[in-house]
Scaffold this motif. Structure first.
Motif, short mmCIF file in Angstrom:
data_model
loop_
_atom_site.label_atom_id
_atom_site.label_comp_id
_atom_site.label_asym_id
_atom_site.label_seq_id
_atom_site.Cartn_x
_atom_site.Cartn_y
_atom_site.Cartn_z
N ILE A 1 0.61 -1.11 0.06
CA ILE A 1 0.22 -0.42 0.26
C ILE A 1 1.00 0.95 0.39
O ILE A 1 0.38 2.75 -1.02
CB ILE A 1 -0.80 -0.30 1.22
CG1 ILE A 1 -1.68 -1.11 1.29
CG2 ILE A 1 -1.40 1.23 1.22
CD1 ILE A 1 -3.11 -1.52 0.66
N TRP A 2 1.91 1.14 1.44
CA TRP A 2 2.86 2.81 1.05
C TRP A 2 3.31 2.57 -0.10
O TRP A 2 3.60 4.26 -0.88
CB TRP A 2 3.18 2.07 2.89
CG TRP A 2 3.40 1.98 3.70
CD1 TRP A 2 2.01 2.23 4.05
CD2 TRP A 2 3.69 2.89 4.74
NE1 TRP A 2 1.77 2.14 5.40
CE2 TRP A 2 2.99 3.39 5.65
CE3 TRP A 2 5.32 3.86 4.72
CZ2 TRP A 2 3.36 3.56 6.55
CZ3 TRP A 2 5.71 4.37 5.41
CH2 TRP A 2 4.07 4.59 7.49
N VAL B 1 2.17 2.41 -3.14
CA VAL B 1 2.19 3.67 -4.21
C VAL B 1 1.64 4.74 -4.05
O VAL B 1 1.34 5.36 -4.83
CB VAL B 1 -0.03 2.56 -4.85
CG1 VAL B 1 -0.64 2.84 -5.82
CG2 VAL B 1 0.32 0.96 -3.81
N TYR B 2 1.57 5.12 -2.98
CA TYR B 2 1.90 6.68 -2.98
C TYR B 2 2.52 7.36 -3.63
O TYR B 2 2.47 8.26 -4.16
CB TYR B 2 2.36 6.98 -1.25
CG TYR B 2 0.58 6.69 -0.15
CD1 TYR B 2 -0.63 7.78 0.20
CD2 TYR B 2 0.39 5.73 0.40
CE1 TYR B 2 -1.51 7.30 0.74
CE2 TYR B 2 -0.35 5.60 0.89
CZ TYR B 2 -1.71 6.51 1.45
OH TYR B 2 -2.66 6.16 2.48
N SER C 1 -7.87 8.45 -5.42
CA SER C 1 -6.33 7.84 -5.01
C SER C 1 -6.23 7.34 -4.14
O SER C 1 -6.12 6.80 -3.11
CB SER C 1 -5.93 7.77 -6.42
OG SER C 1 -5.91 8.22 -7.32
N TYR C 2 -5.85 8.70 -2.71
CA TYR C 2 -5.91 8.68 -1.65
C TYR C 2 -6.19 8.34 -1.22
O TYR C 2 -5.97 7.79 0.31
CB TYR C 2 -4.95 10.25 -1.33
CG TYR C 2 -3.00 10.12 -2.24
CD1 TYR C 2 -2.95 9.80 -2.01
CD2 TYR C 2 -3.46 11.77 -2.73
CE1 TYR C 2 -1.37 10.19 -2.82
CE2 TYR C 2 -2.48 12.01 -3.24
CZ TYR C 2 -1.43 11.06 -3.62
OH TYR C 2 -0.16 11.66 -3.42
N LEU D 1 -6.12 4.65 -0.38
CA LEU D 1 -4.88 4.36 -0.25
C LEU D 1 -5.62 4.51 1.22
O LEU D 1 -4.99 3.89 2.24
CB LEU D 1 -3.94 5.01 -0.73
CG LEU D 1 -3.44 4.31 -2.23
CD1 LEU D 1 -2.44 5.41 -2.97
CD2 LEU D 1 -3.38 2.98 -2.39
N ASP D 2 -6.20 5.59 1.31
CA ASP D 2 -5.78 6.04 2.79
C ASP D 2 -7.00 5.17 3.72
O ASP D 2 -6.52 4.76 4.79
CB ASP D 2 -6.15 7.41 3.14
CG ASP D 2 -4.88 8.03 3.09
OD1 ASP D 2 -4.43 7.80 3.10
OD2 ASP D 2 -5.29 9.52 2.93
N ALA E 1 -4.89 1.89 4.48
CA ALA E 1 -2.98 1.58 4.91
C ALA E 1 -4.05 1.96 6.33
O ALA E 1 -3.30 2.27 7.65
CB ALA E 1 -2.98 3.46 4.70
#
Ligand code: RET
Length: 284
Positions: free
Chosen positions: A217-218, A220-221, A242-243, A246-247, A250
């Motif tokens: 996951i990290w 991809v940031y 997108s964020y 992910l957030d 994560a």
């Protein structure tokens, strides 16, 4: 068009396009920010409720609950800021078009940069790492190194987001952030894996799974950052969405996985000395 300057007495003056272009979120982006705010707030309530269910005599079993609740609390606060229009700056780029017989033209582009994210990340990514380091049973020195490298990664990432294009500034900061990220990965992959192996197979397998998930996951940031902030091939709404995905993975998903596993696996309990696990004054 208004003439603003001329590069040399013989050339034609350069003109600036008087209408700058603002690239910012539409309703879709704003609604997404509110949705994530609600998700983080619910996670905050659930995680703190889970922490209350741990008996007061078992404080050492609450450390992950506290750290993980703080993570989603910071995220909820930062999403509240962004959804209400706070924590947003504008990054300026000037694009020059050269013409043969008419004056060169400039176009000013201002793109929204959500700097509130970096405030969030500078507080929450160290706490996420702390969760993983405690699970692995890493020593204080290695934990400190991982956390400090992580803070360097986020702050240099913030400078990269406002760095000017066409100079070494933006990608220089990005490169420094990536090196710091490699230090973080190194700490977990080498020292984390080494110390967790002494806690037995069950904890080691869980650590490998949740740290592997985190690593994916990290990573991809910085890729999203490169497409959205770096090369500007993603609009502001797409960046927000997108964020957002992910957030949520994560923080609330990671947190739920950690806390539910911890409840059913007593071997995961933190054992790194009195300050963290016993509670001050409880030892004598
Ligand atoms: C930046 C850009 C510069 C290069 C690198 C980055 C890495 C960011 C990471 C962010 C992780 C955020 C998390 C948030 C939790 O919700 C700053 C994007 C390497 C790894 C986990």
């Amino acid at each position: 068009t208004v003439p603003t300057s001329s590069s040399s007495p013989t050339s034609l003056p350069t003109v600036t396009n008087p209408v700058p272009e603002y690239q910012k979120a539409t309703e879709t982006g704003e609604r997404t920010l509110w949705v994530v705010f609600v998700v983080m707030t619910i996670a905050m309530i659930v995680f703190s409720g889970m922490s209350w269910s741990v008996p007061i005599a078992d404080q050492s079993k609450r450390l992950y609950h506290i750290v993980t609740t703080l993570i989603v609390t910071f995220a909820a606060i930062s999403y509240f800021a962004m959804a209400t229009g706070h924590g947003i700056g504008y990054h300026h780029v000037r694009i020059t078009e050269q013409h043969e017989h008419v004056p060169d033209t400039h176009k000013d582009i201002y793109r929204a940069v959500y700097w509130a994210r970096y405030v969030d990340w500078s507080l929450t990514t160290p706490l996420l790492l702390l969760d993983l380091c405690l699970l692995a049973g890493m020593n204080g020195g290695n934990i400190l190194l991982a956390v400090v490298a992580d803070i360097i990664m986020i702050l240099t990432g913030l400078f990269a987001a406002f760095g000017s294009e066409g100079t070494p500034q933006k990608w220089g900061w990005y490169a420094i952030a990536c090196i710091a990220y490699l230090v973080v990965i190194w700490q977990l992959a080498v020292h984390g894996r080494h110390t967790v192996s002494q806690k037995g197979g069950k904890v080691a397998n869980f650590f490998a799974a949740i740290a592997g998930f985190t690593l994916i996951i990290w990573t991809v940031y910085p890729i999203i950052w490169g497409i959205a902030d770096g090369s500007r091939n993603m609009n502001v709404d797409e960046e927000i969405i997108s964020y957002a995905v992910l957030d949520i993975l994560a923080k609330p998903v990671f947190g739920a996985w950690l806390l539910f596993t911890h409840m059913s696996m007593p071997e995961t309990t933190v054992e790194i000395g009195g300050f963290w696990s016993q509670g001050l004054g409880n030892e004598g």
